[in-house]
Scaffold this active site. Sequence first.
Site, PDB file in Angstrom:
ATOM      1  N   LYS A  71       0.755  -1.194  -0.410  1.00 13.88           N
ATOM      2  CA  LYS A  71       0.053   0.127   0.312  1.00 13.88           C
ATOM      3  C   LYS A  71       1.027   1.020   0.143  1.00 13.88           C
ATOM      4  O   LYS A  71       0.556   1.779  -0.528  1.00 13.88           O
ATOM      5  CB  LYS A  71      -1.122  -0.277   1.038  1.00 13.88           C
ATOM      6  CG  LYS A  71      -2.643  -0.884   0.754  1.00 13.88           C
ATOM      7  CD  LYS A  71      -3.191  -0.756   2.267  1.00 13.88           C
ATOM      8  CE  LYS A  71      -4.353  -1.166   1.886  1.00 13.88           C
ATOM      9  NZ  LYS A  71      -5.302  -1.219   3.048  1.00 13.88           N
ATOM     10  N   ASP A 108     -10.578   3.441   1.944  1.00 17.11           N
ATOM     11  CA  ASP A 108     -10.166   2.642   2.845  1.00 17.11           C
ATOM     12  C   ASP A 108     -11.582   4.180   3.834  1.00 17.11           C
ATOM     13  O   ASP A 108     -12.801   3.827   4.761  1.00 17.11           O
ATOM     14  CB  ASP A 108      -9.397   2.707   3.301  1.00 17.11           C
ATOM     15  CG  ASP A 108      -8.980   1.168   3.550  1.00 17.11           C
ATOM     16  OD1 ASP A 108      -9.581  -0.127   2.296  1.00 17.11           O
ATOM     17  OD2 ASP A 108      -7.684   1.271   2.912  1.00 17.11           O
TER      18      ASP A 108
END
Length: 279
Positions: A71, A108
């Site tokens: 990420k 997210d």
Amino acid sequence: MPGKSETIKAAVIGHPVAHSLSPLIHAHWIGQYGLHGSYEALDIAPDNLVAGVQELVDGGYTGFNVTIPHKQAIMKLCAEIDETAQAIGAVNTVKIDGAGRLYGRNTDAFGFIENIVQTAPDFDFTSGPALIFGAGGAARALAYGLKQRGVPEIRITNRTREKAEELAADFDLDVIDWDDREAAMEGVDLLVNSTALGMTGKPPLTVSLGVLPETALVCDIVYKPLMTDLLAQAQARSNPVVTGLGMLLHQARPAFEGWFGMLPEVTPGLQQKAQEAAR
Ligand code: NAP
């Protein structure tokens, strides 16, 4: 929106990645909306990230999701990174343009907030303080999302205090010692667990909800098991609760929209399917 006959290729990259529920979620939407597309899980080791991503570009992929441990590393490969992903410091969704350039986003925070909005529509983010347990990667997205929603005071507590302090400096949070996590619940409107504690195979989250107001919303982003001990304890004393699977489902929606041109819905059918697969 791409034509219905156009085949769109997407994927999730990670290492390991076999456990990912993303293929199930995206395949469900591809089928539900009658689109021509595919979504695979691709295991790419950290040493192979650059070459692995290049293969996706060369292979005509429209985009991909990014999971642990890529990420942060993927950010260096992106031509552009949106404001949200920059603030969170991680990219979980990439769109590849016609020239092979990578555009990084992070969905997210959207997933976390949207899960609360859909599950507890009457919850008012601006009404009072929130308390976050944990200061890992996920906590950054939570802190960002709660700030965006205007939560007036955000407390954070983490076993490793330095990590909470780093996050607090970035998002203007109040750091509480891990040993004081129970007293920190006083007067909060929202309690969220973003530690790995309580997850199947991890130690339990040992905490008493004694001082937590009974009206406080309690969320756990751990979704295996769906009803964690924290949520069960909260529910037993009548606190409203929000389980973690919805965050995963909702974070996938804007990613799907970026590739397939339509914002899909989280239906009870998808929830059920994902819940069974997460067991
Ligand atoms: P991470 O970056 O590895 O952070 C782990 C967090 O758990 C840290 O705060 C860590 O504290 C804490 N922790 C681990 N073991 C602990 C222990 N024995 N005692 C106290 N604290 C402990 O992981 P993450 O990416 O933030 O993910 C955290 C959890 O959220 C995972 O269970 C993950 O599956 C879940 N998650 C769910 C979603 C969703 O969509 N629902 C999304 C992302 C993550 P230290 O800093 O002290 O190590």
